[in-house]
Enzyme design. Sequence first.
Site, short mmCIF file in Angstrom:
data_model
loop_
_atom_site.label_atom_id
_atom_site.label_comp_id
_atom_site.label_asym_id
_atom_site.label_seq_id
_atom_site.Cartn_x
_atom_site.Cartn_y
_atom_site.Cartn_z
N ASP A 131 -37.10 20.71 -17.76
CA ASP A 131 -37.66 19.37 -17.61
C ASP A 131 -36.83 18.63 -16.56
O ASP A 131 -35.69 18.23 -16.82
CB ASP A 131 -37.60 18.66 -18.97
CG ASP A 131 -38.09 17.21 -18.90
OD1 ASP A 131 -38.28 16.69 -17.78
OD2 ASP A 131 -38.27 16.61 -19.99
N GLU A 190 -63.62 14.45 -15.99
CA GLU A 190 -63.15 15.39 -17.02
C GLU A 190 -63.37 16.82 -16.55
O GLU A 190 -64.43 17.14 -16.02
CB GLU A 190 -63.91 15.16 -18.33
CG GLU A 190 -63.38 13.97 -19.10
CD GLU A 190 -64.11 13.78 -20.43
OE1 GLU A 190 -64.99 14.60 -20.76
OE2 GLU A 190 -63.78 12.81 -21.13
N TYR A 248 -64.77 8.98 -13.56
CA TYR A 248 -64.56 9.97 -14.63
C TYR A 248 -64.65 11.36 -14.03
O TYR A 248 -65.62 11.68 -13.34
CB TYR A 248 -65.61 9.82 -15.74
CG TYR A 248 -64.98 9.34 -17.02
CD1 TYR A 248 -64.03 10.13 -17.67
CD2 TYR A 248 -65.30 8.11 -17.57
CE1 TYR A 248 -63.41 9.68 -18.82
CE2 TYR A 248 -64.68 7.67 -18.73
CZ TYR A 248 -63.73 8.46 -19.34
OH TYR A 248 -63.12 8.02 -20.48
N THR A 276 -41.58 14.06 -14.44
CA THR A 276 -42.25 12.79 -14.16
C THR A 276 -42.33 12.70 -12.64
O THR A 276 -41.68 13.46 -11.93
CB THR A 276 -41.43 11.59 -14.65
OG1 THR A 276 -40.18 11.58 -13.97
CG2 THR A 276 -41.18 11.62 -16.15
N LYS A 304 -39.51 8.83 -11.04
CA LYS A 304 -38.06 8.59 -11.05
C LYS A 304 -37.51 8.91 -9.65
O LYS A 304 -37.93 8.27 -8.71
CB LYS A 304 -37.42 9.38 -12.18
CG LYS A 304 -37.95 8.91 -13.56
CD LYS A 304 -37.35 9.65 -14.74
CE LYS A 304 -38.01 9.19 -16.04
NZ LYS A 304 -37.57 9.97 -17.21
#
Length: 467
Positions: free
Chosen positions: A245, A101, A99, A271, A274
């Site tokens: 994008d 955060e 974790y 992303t 791809k």
Amino acid sequence: MLHDNASSSIAGRERSVQRDLRETVGGGIFAADATGGRIRTISGMDKIMTALSQTDPEAFGILQAESSRQHSTLELIASENHASAAVLEATGSVLTDKYAEGYPGHRYYRGCRQSDRVEQLAIARAKALFGAEHANVQPHCGTSANIAVYMAALDPGDTILGMDLSHGGHLSHGLRLNYSGIYYKAVFYTLDKQTELLDMDAVRDLALKERPKMIIAGASAYPRTIDFEAFGKIAAEAGAYLLSDIAHIAGLVAGAAHPSPVPHSTFVTTTTHKTLRGPRSGIVLCKNEWAKKVDSAVFPGLQGGPFMHQILAKAVAMGEAARPEFTDYAKQVVANAAALAETLMEKGWRLVTGGTDNHLMLVDLRSRNENLTGHVASGALAAARLVANKNVIPFDPRPPMQTSGLRFGTPALTTRGMKETQMTQIGEWIDQILTNHEDEDLIARIGKEVLEMCGVFPVPNQNTRQT
Ligand SMILES: *Cc1c(COP(=O)(O)O)cnc(C)c1O
């Protein structure tokens, strides 16, 4: 009726390909023999995934079958690729347990020293690779990256202007059913009816009329170069932020095979899985002035704990993308798409816009067969181990579950080492199948030839070793 029969018999053939694959995965992973289409062992996946193969044979069996599927089919889905073994190792690492955060140096939990190093490495590589001032590498996917940008810059009810989904846009650019369309007022630009190209004058007119707070450039099914500079000028004139994008083309941008939007955009999202060939994930890039707002939109605005294993894998993928070989790959992706497009057009299939500049193309099936849908056509191709997706084409009269088009992309084939010669061969197979999509013997014969090609160009990643 004819089509129902055709599609159910194709579904039957697909099932039988699946069955063949299942039957081959008894003791290891298999792929085609380079010469005869015989099945031979590539490796004992169970020797690498010793824990999974022993503790959960059921889950392991599924994974083996998927690996076998990837080895023994050709991936033409434009948004897919094969990540390297190094990326897969990072993805499956102990960082899964952590974790973290917050952000490097400002975590809510103890024990984050290595997590800080991982995230700093990914941020540094993202900034260097794309020439950006600031990078947030925590978004879990491309859609989360887009939502984070909306949250950072917009208020609910603000107007966004994006590309119409049915003309190649993405659902996170304002679809009514998506967060982007529910919380913001979405308006859309379309492609020119004659040329099927982006019409920058029309985009400008719409921007000046609608006065959106944000313009979104970028697409999931547009086969041509996007003029981000022109988008930047329009955004400036209309008083809008520009979000570019590059989910689909990030690998081409990183590999200098497509102009970069970074200098012209307020925000860039992508992303990483791809053309960029990394783990399934997302990134936001922006100018320093937006750093704080973007970071707090991602966390705590939108997400909880970051996926540190994915962030390490992103760093690894961007390390790979910074090497000279990646530029060769990006160029070859484009050259391969051009070769495949050329072959299909020579056979009389019309491509949307008449060709491609990037990694993908859209075939208008009506150009050779008025009755052939993308749904039936993709089923026939899949039965011959050629995996592609149906896709609506601009002004498509058919619904999204049928479509008049197919979308083909070359990233995954290029990653397997294929060149123009193979693209020509694959284009000829595609033509034969689309021309005779009910000829089961032909489809079976081509399926065998595809399997042979798979053996000559094995998937280079996988948790496998050549034995
Ligand atoms: C693929 C894609 C995305 C988002 O992808 P995720 O599936 O959410 O990772 C966003 N924008 C465009 C243009 C895309 O093609």
